[in-house]
Design a protein around this motif. Structure first.
Motif, short mmCIF file in Angstrom:
data_model
loop_
_atom_site.label_atom_id
_atom_site.label_comp_id
_atom_site.label_asym_id
_atom_site.label_seq_id
_atom_site.Cartn_x
_atom_site.Cartn_y
_atom_site.Cartn_z
N TRP A 49 -2.44 -13.99 7.21
CA TRP A 49 -3.02 -13.13 6.20
C TRP A 49 -2.79 -11.67 6.52
N LYS A 50 -2.62 -10.90 5.48
CA LYS A 50 -2.63 -9.44 5.60
C LYS A 50 -3.71 -8.94 4.64
N CYS A 51 -3.98 -7.64 4.70
CA CYS A 51 -4.86 -7.09 3.69
C CYS A 51 -4.06 -6.14 2.81
N ARG A 52 -4.60 -5.82 1.68
CA ARG A 52 -3.99 -4.84 0.78
C ARG A 52 -5.11 -4.16 0.01
N PRO A 53 -4.84 -2.98 -0.51
CA PRO A 53 -5.88 -2.32 -1.30
C PRO A 53 -6.39 -3.26 -2.40
N ALA A 54 -7.70 -3.32 -2.57
CA ALA A 54 -8.29 -4.23 -3.56
C ALA A 54 -7.76 -3.92 -4.94
N ARG A 55 -7.53 -4.97 -5.70
CA ARG A 55 -7.01 -4.80 -7.07
C ARG A 55 -8.05 -5.25 -8.07
N ARG A 56 -7.81 -4.87 -9.29
CA ARG A 56 -8.66 -5.34 -10.37
C ARG A 56 -8.09 -6.65 -10.90
N GLY A 57 -8.86 -7.31 -11.71
CA GLY A 57 -8.40 -8.56 -12.31
C GLY A 57 -9.19 -9.73 -11.80
N GLY A 58 -9.54 -10.62 -12.72
CA GLY A 58 -10.30 -11.80 -12.34
C GLY A 58 -11.80 -11.57 -12.33
N GLU A 59 -12.21 -10.33 -12.71
CA GLU A 59 -13.65 -10.07 -12.72
C GLU A 59 -14.30 -10.70 -13.95
N ARG A 101 0.85 -1.19 0.00
CA ARG A 101 0.00 0.00 0.00
C ARG A 101 0.88 1.24 0.00
N VAL A 102 0.32 2.33 -0.45
CA VAL A 102 0.96 3.63 -0.31
C VAL A 102 0.30 4.27 0.91
N PRO A 103 1.07 4.51 1.99
CA PRO A 103 0.43 4.96 3.24
C PRO A 103 -0.56 6.12 3.04
N ASP A 104 -0.18 7.11 2.25
CA ASP A 104 -1.05 8.28 2.09
C ASP A 104 -2.37 7.96 1.40
N GLU A 105 -2.45 6.80 0.76
CA GLU A 105 -3.67 6.47 0.03
C GLU A 105 -4.64 5.62 0.84
N VAL A 106 -4.20 5.25 2.06
CA VAL A 106 -5.07 4.41 2.89
C VAL A 106 -6.14 5.29 3.51
N GLU A 107 -7.40 4.84 3.48
CA GLU A 107 -8.47 5.61 4.10
C GLU A 107 -9.57 4.70 4.61
N VAL A 108 -10.32 5.24 5.55
CA VAL A 108 -11.47 4.53 6.08
C VAL A 108 -12.43 4.19 4.94
N ASP A 109 -13.01 3.00 5.00
CA ASP A 109 -13.97 2.51 4.01
C ASP A 109 -13.33 2.03 2.71
N MET A 110 -12.01 2.13 2.59
CA MET A 110 -11.42 1.66 1.34
C MET A 110 -11.58 0.14 1.24
N GLU A 111 -11.71 -0.33 0.02
CA GLU A 111 -11.91 -1.75 -0.20
C GLU A 111 -10.56 -2.46 -0.15
N VAL A 112 -10.52 -3.58 0.54
CA VAL A 112 -9.28 -4.34 0.65
C VAL A 112 -9.54 -5.81 0.32
#
Lengths: 475, 392
Positions: A465-475, A436-447
């Motif tokens: 397990w850890k979490c990370r900002p949700a990514r695209r792909g596999g949809e 993650r980019v620390p400055d981009e983390v926010e409440v309600d963000m999808e992970v």
């Protein structure tokens, strides 16, 4: 009909530009980047992610085997296939096996799986390989090696997307690259020119030609030639010698531009990439991999490929990337500089007891009121029902309820982003956030959740397990 | 005879001479100072003590009642070691009071100690239940700091609001001879200090300190024989929630639930309906500045979400609506874990006696000690003391 039923791949988020390496040492640099495992990743966590991408949509209970291949497994003695199988939630009687030492460990595993599927011994065998090789600083290998993982699901029946046609294999006793079991952490070589010309080029070409002859194929009849190489230049050198036409899209990209040479994982990654890049029914694919010998496998694409739901492989991973701007950080991740050891607590007993919570991340669901929670406890916190739970696999996506960037926890790299996450099934969980980019983390963000190395307390690797900002792909 | 907690009196208090990095002193030295000061303050001989309670959180500080017995040679009587995270000291005091209220003992002592600086590392040493991977990464400041983003979102809490707490408490602590930090800080200094965890900078965190505190406790009718200005107990509350706060979907990070529940208990016991008007001062658990803001709200001194403004407007100053942490709080004393609850009670006692060592809340008659423990609020103990009920 035996063959490949699905595919997946994983490329780590961090990309180190060759320019950054070159500037760090004051040497010439090549264009492009190499993919670098984050400090909480290793060959097995990456192989887990590739395997999870590969089996997406398949019932874990149907997995008949898990074969793990790597020359950089985190243990010299201890099965990692069992770990991967546990994370995948594979059944207890799934066959697990580890393939190591040779960079051809992955194709060895693939052949084993294909044989098992062909003779009807097992179906839905996950073959997964992860690699994190370390090059000596200031050598060309430093700008060549990259980290990554690939996975193929092997089985038989209607779901086969690429039918297995046969294989051809040659041995080659040569000192190409090596690492001694006791002495070496970094790659060694002696005479690169000799190894490239007398080893890779000569034997690989002979093996590919041999395979085509044995299977009655002409170079023109091959829709996609997926052959690996130890480095970018070597890859370019043999296409014509085999009779392939690289300009016509016949030759599968070897991923050197942005990922680098991923050793054991390379053939699986390239095959996954091929399967997500424009192959159609009837196409013949040659998969060839060299390392002190060559394995060549031939496949024919079936109509099932078009039916396979989209999944994450090389393309989606290439899109999720972040520049690693520091050679020092790279060296720290690679264990090439001294880092303070994290004096954390471990108990193999506790982890064994909680296997189903730690690895496949199971929680408890109340049979009375439906409350889903983690960790598993025996009394429902909502309705107080006693011992009336079903163990469930927790959702792998959620939203950040709150978070903080902590500088106190003794991590390899600060800050440690800590997040309280509400998973899609209603469970709430505390997780570290990675990639993650620390400055981009926010409440309600999808992970989304990702399986990582947490610490090495008490001399063993603790994964969770850890979490990370949700990514695209596999949809 | 039939007693209640309202018949319990504190007749003596003491603490280590100074809180802070006591490299030259052992836990025994700190307890020696605190316990004998309390006994001498009460005019009670050590041989008169019938039972003891000692709050300690870390095993390396000491285990068992013998940790209290040895430094003052208080042998052959019942002594119990209490552990309830950061609330260990308050729970020692609470149990001592309950023992007197039960009629079992007439004269008891509660104390607490922690000797943290014998250990290495940054921040507090690990505390509490451990799992090899689940809940890994949490630290004391992050456990509390996780409330910040929720408060910012819900109520618009700001970084500056946090800093105002540090400025106020440093101003108070600067006047206290026993404080670890005895200097004032500016808003700018607090905001510019390096981040320890998220918005919590170095000056938003209580320091790592050693210390001890002790109290001599008896019945009201006996207290009169020792001194006229003893103080009495009006409430003794304890509320325990969960070790798994960040895994509880119902936990909203807007309030520390054990504080809310303990406050309900305490106000009921004390018959307090409007804490802001009825309580003159409160030593509250300001391990981190954000904790104090939530405490002020949770204790009902203002409405939820207004804690930041309450401090900013000076209403928590020593001469404000209610003096919050007139001693300087954990912010300036540090948090020798087992000692803190007893240190707070000791401070409140001196305030109610009109002999505060630092800043005195003028005319203080009712005071509160609020001790919060666990990673973000697992356990809370509250004591309300009075100087007006002596002769009731």
């Amino acid at each position: 009909m035996a063959g490949i039923k699905s595919f997946g791949a994983y490329v780590p988020w961090l990309r180190l530009s060759r320019e950054v390496i070159a500037k760090g040492w004051g040497i010439p640099g090549a264009p492009g980047t190499v993919a670098v495992a984050n400090f909480d990743e290793d060959s097995v966590t990456m192989a887990v992610e590739a395997a999870l991408n590969c089996v997406e949509g398949f019932d874990p209970a149907s997995i008949g085997g898990v074969l793990f291949a790597s020359t950089t497994a985190p243990y010299a003695e201890k099965s990692l296939a069992s770990l991967v199988a546990t994370v995948l939630d594979a059944p207890e009687n799934a066959h697990t096996a580890d393939f190591a030492v040779s960079l051809r460990a992955s194709t060895s595993a693939l052949l084993t799986a294909l044989d098992a599927a062909a003779c009807g011994r097992a179906d839905n065998i996950v073959v997964t390989a992860g690699e994190t090789r370390v090059a000596e600083p200031i050598t060309p290998w430093e700008q060549t090696l990259g980290d990554g993982a690939g996975a193929l699901l092997v089985g038989e029946g209607e779901g086969v997307i690429a039918e297995y046609l046969g294989f051809h294999s040659l041995k080659d006793e040569i000192m190409f690259t090596w690492r001694r079991a006791e002495e070496d952490h970094m790659l060694r070589e002696f005479n690169a020119r000799m190894a490239q010309s007398m080893g890779y080029e000569k034997v690989m070409v002979r093996a590919i030609k041999g395979a085509m002859k044995e299977l009655g194929l002409s170079p023109e009849s091959v829709a996609r030639a997926v052959f690996t190489a130890p480095d970018f230049r070597s890859h370019g050198r043999i296409a014509a010698k085999c009779g392939f036409n690289p300009t016509a899209g016949q030759v599968q990209d070897a991923l050197f531009a942005f990922v680098g040479g991923t050793g054991t994982a390379q053939p699986l990654m390239m095959m996954a990439h091929a399967l997500e890049s424009g192959l159609k029914e009837g196409d013949v694919v040659l998969l060839a991999h060299y390392a002190d010998g060559a394995d060549v496998l031939a496949f024919k694409v079936t109509g099932a490929l078009a039916q396979l739901p989209p999944r994450r492989a090389v393309n989606s991973c290439l899109a999720a990337q972040h520049p690693l701007d520091s050679l020092a950080r790279f060296m720290r991740y690679r264990g090439l500089t001294v880092i303070p050891t994290l004096d954390d607590f471990g108990s193999p007993v506790q982890t064994w007891r909680d296997n189903s919570q730690v690895y496949p991340l199971h929680g408890a669901k109340c049979n009375k009121c439906g409350f889903v929670r983690f960790p598993i406890d025996r009394v429902c916190g909502r309705c107080r029902a006693r011992d009336d739970n079903t163990e469930v696999r927790l959702a792998r996506r959620g939203r950040v309820f709150t978070f903080i960037h902590d500088n106190l926890y003794p991590a390899v790299e600060l800050p440690t982003t800590l997040a309280v996450v509400d998973l899609e099934d209603g469970a709430r969980i505390f997780l570290q956030m990675t990639d993650r980019v620390p400055d981009e983390v926010e409440v309600d963000m999808e992970v989304e959740l990702t399986f990582r190395l947490i610490h090495k307390g008490d001399e063993w690797n603790h994964y969770f397990w850890k979490c990370r900002p949700a990514r695209r792909g596999g949809e | 005879m039939t007693c209640s907690i309202h018949d319990v009196a504190i007749i003596g208090g003491g603490a280590s001479k100074v809180f802070g990095e006591q490299f030259g002193k052992s836990a025994d030295d700190l307890l020696f100072e605190a316990c004998f000061e309390a006994l001498d303050d009460a005019g009670v001989g050590v041989e008169e003590i019938q039972a003891g309670w000692i709050g300690i959180a870390y095993p390396f500080t000491g285990l068992s009642g013998a940790t209290m017995a040895d430094p003052i040679k208080l042998y052959d009587i019942p002594i119990t070691h209490t552990e309830n995270y950061c609330c260990s000291g308050m729970d020692a005091f609470r149990n001592a009071c309950l023992a007197v209220a039960s009629g079992m003992y007439d004269m008891v002592m509660a104390c607490g100690v922690e000797k943290i600086t014998d250990q290495g590392g940054r921040g507090l040493p690990g505390l509490g239940q451990q799992h090899p991977v689940i809940f890994r990464g949490i630290t004391a400041p992050s456990a509390f700091g996780l409330a910040f983003e929720r408060h910012r979102k819900e109520f618009g809490l700001t970084r500056e609001d946090l800093a105002h707490v540090a400025v106020k408490n440093h101003a108070n602590g600067a006047a206290h001879p026993r404080a670890h930090f005895r200097r004032e800080v500016t808003l700018e200094q607090v905001i510019k200090a390096p981040s320890i965890s998220g918005p919590l900078g170095l000056l938003d965190c209580c320091p790592i300190s050693d210390g001890a505190a002790a109290l001599v406790i008896t019945r009201k009718d006996i207290a009169r024989k020792y001194r006229d200005d003893f103080v009495t107990v009006r409430a003794l509350a304890l509320s325990v929630y969960s070790n798994w706060l960040p895994f509880q979907p119902d936990f909203d990070y807007l309030a520390w639930r054990p504080t809310v529940k303990a406050a309900e208990q305490a106000y009921r016991q004390a018959g307090i309906e409007d804490p802001l008007r009825e309580i003159d001062l409160a030593e509250v658990h300001d391990c981190f500045t954000i904790t104090e803001i939530l405490n002020i709200e949770d204790l009902g001194f203002c409405r939820k979400g207004e804690g930041g403004r309450f401090v900013r407007e000076g209403r928590a100053n020593v001469d404000g609506d209610v003096a919050i942490n007139p001693s300087g709080g954990l912010k300036c004393f540090g948090h020798p874990i087992g000692a803190t609850g007893c240190r707070m009670v000791f401070e409140v006692m001196r305030q109610l006696q009109g002999r505060a060592e630092g800043k005195q809340r003028e005319g203080a008659k009712t005071g509160m000690a609020h001790n919060l423990g666990g990673l973000g609020g697992t356990v809370c103990g509250i004591a309300i003391l009075s100087s007006e009920d002596r002769f009731k």
